[in-house]
Design a protein around this motif. Structure first.
Motif, PDB file in Angstrom:
ATOM      1  N   GLN A  35       0.837  -1.200   0.000  1.00 50.24           N
ATOM      2  CA  GLN A  35       0.000   0.000   0.000  1.00 50.24           C
ATOM      3  C   GLN A  35       0.874   1.252   0.000  1.00 50.24           C
ATOM      4  OE1 GLN A  35      -2.440  -0.420   3.528  1.00 50.24           O
ATOM      5  NE2 GLN A  35      -4.222  -0.891   2.260  1.00 50.24           N
ATOM      6  N   ARG A  36       1.883   1.242   0.854  1.00 50.29           N
ATOM      7  CA  ARG A  36       2.796   2.400   0.935  1.00 50.29           C
ATOM      8  C   ARG A  36       3.520   2.619  -0.381  1.00 50.29           C
ATOM      9  NH1 ARG A  36       5.083   3.966   5.972  1.00 50.29           N
ATOM     10  NH2 ARG A  36       5.817   5.653   4.677  1.00 50.29           N
ATOM     11  N   TRP A  37       3.932   1.534  -1.024  1.00 50.17           N
ATOM     12  CA  TRP A  37       4.627   1.657  -2.307  1.00 50.17           C
ATOM     13  C   TRP A  37       3.717   2.301  -3.347  1.00 50.17           C
ATOM     14  CZ3 TRP A  37       6.673  -4.055  -2.519  1.00 50.17           C
ATOM     15  CH2 TRP A  37       7.589  -4.240  -1.491  1.00 50.17           C
ATOM     16  N   ALA A  38       2.441   1.922  -3.328  1.00 56.24           N
ATOM     17  CA  ALA A  38       1.484   2.512  -4.262  1.00 56.24           C
ATOM     18  C   ALA A  38       1.274   3.997  -3.955  1.00 56.24           C
ATOM     19  CB  ALA A  38       0.160   1.764  -4.213  1.00 56.24           C
ATOM     20  N   GLU A  39       1.291   4.353  -2.678  1.00 52.37           N
ATOM     21  CA  GLU A  39       1.092   5.751  -2.266  1.00 52.37           C
ATOM     22  C   GLU A  39       2.282   6.625  -2.636  1.00 52.37           C
ATOM     23  OE1 GLU A  39      -1.459   4.397   1.690  1.00 52.37           O
ATOM     24  OE2 GLU A  39       0.509   5.306   1.948  1.00 52.37           O
ATOM     25  N   THR A  40       3.486   6.088  -2.413  1.00 54.67           N
ATOM     26  CA  THR A  40       4.697   6.900  -2.595  1.00 54.67           C
ATOM     27  C   THR A  40       5.374   6.694  -3.941  1.00 54.67           C
ATOM     28  OG1 THR A  40       6.171   5.227  -1.669  1.00 54.67           O
ATOM     29  CG2 THR A  40       5.168   6.805  -0.112  1.00 54.67           C
ATOM     30  N   GLY A  41       5.064   5.586  -4.606  1.00 54.26           N
ATOM     31  CA  GLY A  41       5.734   5.279  -5.860  1.00 54.26           C
ATOM     32  C   GLY A  41       7.134   4.728  -5.657  1.00 54.26           C
ATOM     33  N   SER A  42       7.478   4.429  -4.423  1.00 49.76           N
ATOM     34  CA  SER A  42       8.819   3.934  -4.109  1.00 49.76           C
ATOM     35  C   SER A  42       8.734   2.635  -3.323  1.00 49.76           C
ATOM     36  CB  SER A  42       9.576   4.962  -3.265  1.00 49.76           C
ATOM     37  OG  SER A  42      10.776   4.408  -2.772  1.00 49.76           O
ATOM     38  N   THR A  43       9.522   1.651  -3.740  1.00 51.27           N
ATOM     39  CA  THR A  43       9.573   0.394  -2.994  1.00 51.27           C
ATOM     40  C   THR A  43      10.495   0.504  -1.789  1.00 51.27           C
ATOM     41  OG1 THR A  43      11.343  -0.455  -4.405  1.00 51.27           O
ATOM     42  CG2 THR A  43       9.065  -1.034  -5.004  1.00 51.27           C
ATOM     43  N   ARG A  44      11.040   1.660  -1.554  1.00 51.19           N
ATOM     44  CA  ARG A  44      11.897   1.872  -0.385  1.00 51.19           C
ATOM     45  C   ARG A  44      11.091   2.243   0.853  1.00 51.19           C
ATOM     46  NH1 ARG A  44      17.456   4.531  -2.435  1.00 51.19           N
ATOM     47  NH2 ARG A  44      17.564   3.391  -4.382  1.00 51.19           N
ATOM     48  N   THR A  45       9.787   2.347   0.696  1.00 48.82           N
ATOM     49  CA  THR A  45       8.919   2.726   1.800  1.00 48.82           C
ATOM     50  C   THR A  45       8.393   1.464   2.470  1.00 48.82           C
ATOM     51  OG1 THR A  45       8.246   4.639   0.494  1.00 48.82           O
ATOM     52  CG2 THR A  45       6.935   4.131   2.432  1.00 48.82           C
ATOM     53  N   PRO A  46       8.803   1.203   3.695  1.00 48.09           N
ATOM     54  CA  PRO A  46       8.367  -0.023   4.367  1.00 48.09           C
ATOM     55  C   PRO A  46       6.979   0.129   5.000  1.00 48.09           C
ATOM     56  CG  PRO A  46       9.798   1.205   5.815  1.00 48.09           C
ATOM     57  CD  PRO A  46       9.743   1.966   4.504  1.00 48.09           C
ATOM     58  N   SER A  47       6.510  -0.955   5.546  1.00 50.56           N
ATOM     59  CA  SER A  47       5.266  -0.923   6.306  1.00 50.56           C
ATOM     60  C   SER A  47       5.450  -0.004   7.507  1.00 50.56           C
ATOM     61  CB  SER A  47       4.921  -2.331   6.789  1.00 50.56           C
ATOM     62  OG  SER A  47       3.863  -2.285   7.717  1.00 50.56           O
ATOM     63  N   ASP A  48       4.391   0.688   7.859  1.00 50.68           N
ATOM     64  CA  ASP A  48       4.425   1.555   9.030  1.00 50.68           C
ATOM     65  C   ASP A  48       3.465   1.073  10.120  1.00 50.68           C
ATOM     66  OD1 ASP A  48       2.073   2.102   7.689  1.00 50.68           O
ATOM     67  OD2 ASP A  48       2.325   4.274   7.690  1.00 50.68           O
ATOM     68  N   LEU A  49       3.069  -0.198  10.042  1.00 49.27           N
ATOM     69  CA  LEU A  49       2.135  -0.733  11.035  1.00 49.27           C
ATOM     70  C   LEU A  49       2.812  -0.925  12.390  1.00 49.27           C
ATOM     71  CD1 LEU A  49       0.286  -3.503   8.988  1.00 49.27           C
ATOM     72  CD2 LEU A  49      -0.594  -1.259   9.648  1.00 49.27           C
ATOM     73  N   THR A  50       2.142  -0.477  13.423  1.00 52.54           N
ATOM     74  CA  THR A  50       2.604  -0.731  14.784  1.00 52.54           C
ATOM     75  C   THR A  50       2.024  -2.064  15.246  1.00 52.54           C
ATOM     76  OG1 THR A  50       0.695   0.320  15.815  1.00 52.54           O
ATOM     77  CG2 THR A  50       2.583   1.767  15.273  1.00 52.54           C
ATOM     78  N   ASP A  51       2.523  -2.563  16.369  1.00 52.70           N
ATOM     79  CA  ASP A  51       1.956  -3.785  16.927  1.00 52.70           C
ATOM     80  C   ASP A  51       0.478  -3.606  17.249  1.00 52.70           C
ATOM     81  OD1 ASP A  51       4.424  -4.960  16.640  1.00 52.70           O
ATOM     82  OD2 ASP A  51       4.883  -5.017  18.788  1.00 52.70           O
ATOM     83  N   ALA A  52       0.108  -2.422  17.720  1.00 50.17           N
ATOM     84  CA  ALA A  52      -1.303  -2.148  18.028  1.00 50.17           C
ATOM     85  C   ALA A  52      -2.141  -2.174  16.751  1.00 50.17           C
ATOM     86  CB  ALA A  52      -1.446  -0.806  18.729  1.00 50.17           C
ATOM     87  N   ASP A  53      -1.605  -1.620  15.656  1.00 50.80           N
ATOM     88  CA  ASP A  53      -2.305  -1.672  14.371  1.00 50.80           C
ATOM     89  C   ASP A  53      -2.522  -3.121  13.943  1.00 50.80           C
ATOM     90  OD1 ASP A  53      -2.223   1.146  14.107  1.00 50.80           O
ATOM     91  OD2 ASP A  53      -0.331   1.065  12.985  1.00 50.80           O
TER      92      ASP A  53
END
Length: 135
Positions: A35-53
């Protein structure tokens, strides 16, 4: 039409994890990273999910895993042993199956693709290996 293209984003994350013969703890980060890659256009963007998420997403992804098991496209193992229905249910309900802890207190519940997935993939893509989905 690609077989991968028929899957939801959640199913795709589970199937990619299974194709890589990886652990259930990787599924949600696979989903969010794409999802992040689609948002930013970069595969360098990792998941930003926390354990709570992730904890809030367990029920959603457990249903996806169970559906793919019932279709016959994936199998679930722990310690190289296939899980019974009761063990699968318990594993999918256990946050330690989904969330990796720094102290190593998580379960190694592994996903693998089945022959049924391979056959479905060959039916769509021919005898070559089904390509992994691109962005």
């Amino acid at each position: 039409m690609s077989l991968w293209g028929t899957l939801t984003a959640e199913q795709r994350a589970v199937m990619i994890t299974a194709a890589e013969e990886a652990s259930l703890v990787n599924v949600m980060d696979e989903w969010r990273a794409r999802q992040r890659w689609a948002e930013t256009g970069s595969t360098r963007t990792p998941s930003d999910l926390t354990d709570a998420d992730k904890d809030r997403l367990i029920e959603r992804f457990a249903a996806v895993v169970l559906d793919l098991v019932n279709i016959g496209w994936i199998a679930v193992e722990e310690h190289s042993t296939p899980l019974t229905d009761a063990e699968l249910s318990a594993a999918l309900d256990d946050s330690k199956s989904w969330i990796s802890a720094l102290d190593g207190e998580h379960r190694m519940v592994m996903l693998i693709t089945t022959d049924a997935w391979d056959e479905a993939s060959r039916a769509v893509h021919g005898p070559q290996v089904s390509p992994m989905p691109q962005l």
